[in-house]
Design a protein around this motif. Structure first.
Motif, mmCIF file in Angstrom:
data_model
loop_
_atom_site.group_PDB
_atom_site.id
_atom_site.type_symbol
_atom_site.label_atom_id
_atom_site.label_comp_id
_atom_site.label_asym_id
_atom_site.label_seq_id
_atom_site.Cartn_x
_atom_site.Cartn_y
_atom_site.Cartn_z
ATOM 1 N N ILE A 73 0.850 -1.182 0.000
ATOM 2 C CA ILE A 73 0.000 0.000 0.000
ATOM 3 C C ILE A 73 0.894 1.244 0.000
ATOM 4 O O ILE A 73 1.721 1.414 0.897
ATOM 5 C CB ILE A 73 -0.926 0.019 1.226
ATOM 6 C CG1 ILE A 73 -1.808 -1.235 1.221
ATOM 7 C CG2 ILE A 73 -1.773 1.279 1.263
ATOM 8 C CD1 ILE A 73 -2.648 -1.395 2.462
ATOM 9 N N ASN A 105 -1.946 6.195 0.457
ATOM 10 C CA ASN A 105 -3.131 5.381 0.721
ATOM 11 C C ASN A 105 -3.186 4.952 2.185
ATOM 12 O O ASN A 105 -4.263 4.875 2.763
ATOM 13 C CB ASN A 105 -3.161 4.157 -0.188
ATOM 14 C CG ASN A 105 -3.515 4.511 -1.619
ATOM 15 O OD1 ASN A 105 -3.606 5.688 -1.972
ATOM 16 N ND2 ASN A 105 -3.705 3.512 -2.446
ATOM 17 N N VAL A 125 -4.609 7.826 4.047
ATOM 18 C CA VAL A 125 -6.050 7.950 3.800
ATOM 19 C C VAL A 125 -6.801 6.878 4.576
ATOM 20 O O VAL A 125 -7.820 7.154 5.219
ATOM 21 C CB VAL A 125 -6.364 7.859 2.287
ATOM 22 C CG1 VAL A 125 -7.860 7.733 2.042
ATOM 23 C CG2 VAL A 125 -5.807 9.074 1.559
ATOM 24 N N THR A 147 -14.770 3.496 -0.601
ATOM 25 C CA THR A 147 -13.481 4.168 -0.775
ATOM 26 C C THR A 147 -12.346 3.226 -0.408
ATOM 27 O O THR A 147 -11.337 3.142 -1.116
ATOM 28 C CB THR A 147 -13.417 5.446 0.079
ATOM 29 O OG1 THR A 147 -14.519 6.293 -0.266
ATOM 30 C CG2 THR A 147 -12.113 6.184 -0.121
ATOM 31 N N HIS A 148 -12.531 2.516 0.692
ATOM 32 C CA HIS A 148 -11.503 1.565 1.112
ATOM 33 C C HIS A 148 -11.289 0.494 0.053
ATOM 34 O O HIS A 148 -10.159 0.155 -0.290
ATOM 35 C CB HIS A 148 -11.898 0.930 2.450
ATOM 36 C CG HIS A 148 -10.917 -0.088 2.898
ATOM 37 N ND1 HIS A 148 -11.088 -1.423 2.692
ATOM 38 C CD2 HIS A 148 -9.711 0.051 3.512
ATOM 39 C CE1 HIS A 148 -10.052 -2.075 3.158
ATOM 40 N NE2 HIS A 148 -9.203 -1.207 3.664
ATOM 41 N N GLN A 151 -11.820 0.732 -3.150
ATOM 42 C CA GLN A 151 -11.159 1.339 -4.299
ATOM 43 C C GLN A 151 -9.677 1.535 -4.040
ATOM 44 O O GLN A 151 -8.849 1.316 -4.923
ATOM 45 C CB GLN A 151 -11.823 2.669 -4.662
ATOM 46 C CG GLN A 151 -13.212 2.490 -5.254
ATOM 47 C CD GLN A 151 -13.935 3.824 -5.417
ATOM 48 O OE1 GLN A 151 -13.498 4.853 -4.923
ATOM 49 N NE2 GLN A 151 -15.074 3.782 -6.104
ATOM 50 N N LEU A 152 -9.326 1.959 -2.827
ATOM 51 C CA LEU A 152 -7.915 2.170 -2.503
ATOM 52 C C LEU A 152 -7.141 0.869 -2.566
ATOM 53 O O LEU A 152 -6.016 0.827 -3.037
ATOM 54 C CB LEU A 152 -7.778 2.776 -1.096
ATOM 55 C CG LEU A 152 -8.114 4.250 -0.965
ATOM 56 C CD1 LEU A 152 -8.129 4.655 0.494
ATOM 57 C CD2 LEU A 152 -7.149 5.101 -1.744
ATOM 58 N N THR A 153 -7.737 -0.197 -2.093
ATOM 59 C CA THR A 153 -7.005 -1.468 -2.072
ATOM 60 C C THR A 153 -7.031 -2.154 -3.434
ATOM 61 O O THR A 153 -6.123 -2.889 -3.764
ATOM 62 C CB THR A 153 -7.565 -2.422 -1.001
ATOM 63 O OG1 THR A 153 -8.965 -2.602 -1.204
ATOM 64 C CG2 THR A 153 -7.309 -1.864 0.383
ATOM 65 N N THR A 189 -6.770 -0.677 -6.402
ATOM 66 C CA THR A 189 -5.793 -0.062 -7.304
ATOM 67 C C THR A 189 -4.383 -0.576 -7.036
ATOM 68 O O THR A 189 -3.519 -0.446 -7.864
ATOM 69 C CB THR A 189 -5.798 1.477 -7.160
ATOM 70 O OG1 THR A 189 -5.529 1.814 -5.796
ATOM 71 C CG2 THR A 189 -7.128 2.047 -7.583
#
Length: 140
Positions: free
Chosen positions: A74, A78, A81, A131-132, A134-136, A138
């Protein structure tokens, strides 16, 4: 039976999502084993363990467990965030729990304003979850 602290519950939930469920079985490991390797062996081990905890990899190879999945790396931004999302989520859970507990014991009738607030909290929780994800996603 008491409910776990909302902050702890959310933190544990996020940790589960982010963590790599490593080798089985899940047992308490209390004994440390050390051994020596050459620099070449160490380099080979590190190469094979990219994104995986070395002890999980070694344990899987020794005891015929399934090999652990590689953990996502990560980026720092990120991680920051996600940390902030955890804090917001903890606060939302605490507020939601407080409102629900107040209603259960009869301290406060659930007014339309409180119902709208609860709905907003639920929507925010869903947004945080999306959101979480999507962050993981990517990262992988």
């Amino acid at each position: 039976m008491t409910q776990p602290d909302p902050r702890t519950a959310l933190s544990n939930q996020l940790a589960d999502v982010l963590s790599n469920h490593s080798v089985q079985p899940e047992v308490k490991r209390e004994i440390t084993v050390t051994f020596r390797v050459s620099s070449d062996e160490k380099a080979r081990l590190e190469q094979r363990c990219i994104g995986v905890v070395q002890s999980d990899y070694i344990r899987a190879r020794l005891f015929d467990y399934s090999l652990p999945r590689s953990k996502s790396i990560i980026p720092e931004i990120n991680r920051q965030v996600i940390y902030e999302l955890k804090k917001i989520g903890n606060n939302l859970n605490q507020q939601t729990k407080a409102i629900n507990e107040a209603v259960k014991v009869g301290y406060q009738p659930l007014s339309n304003e409180a119902k709208e607030y609860l709905q907003t909290l639920k929507e925010l929780a869903e947004i945080l979850e999306q959101t979480h994800r999507q962050l993981t996603q990517t990262i992988e």
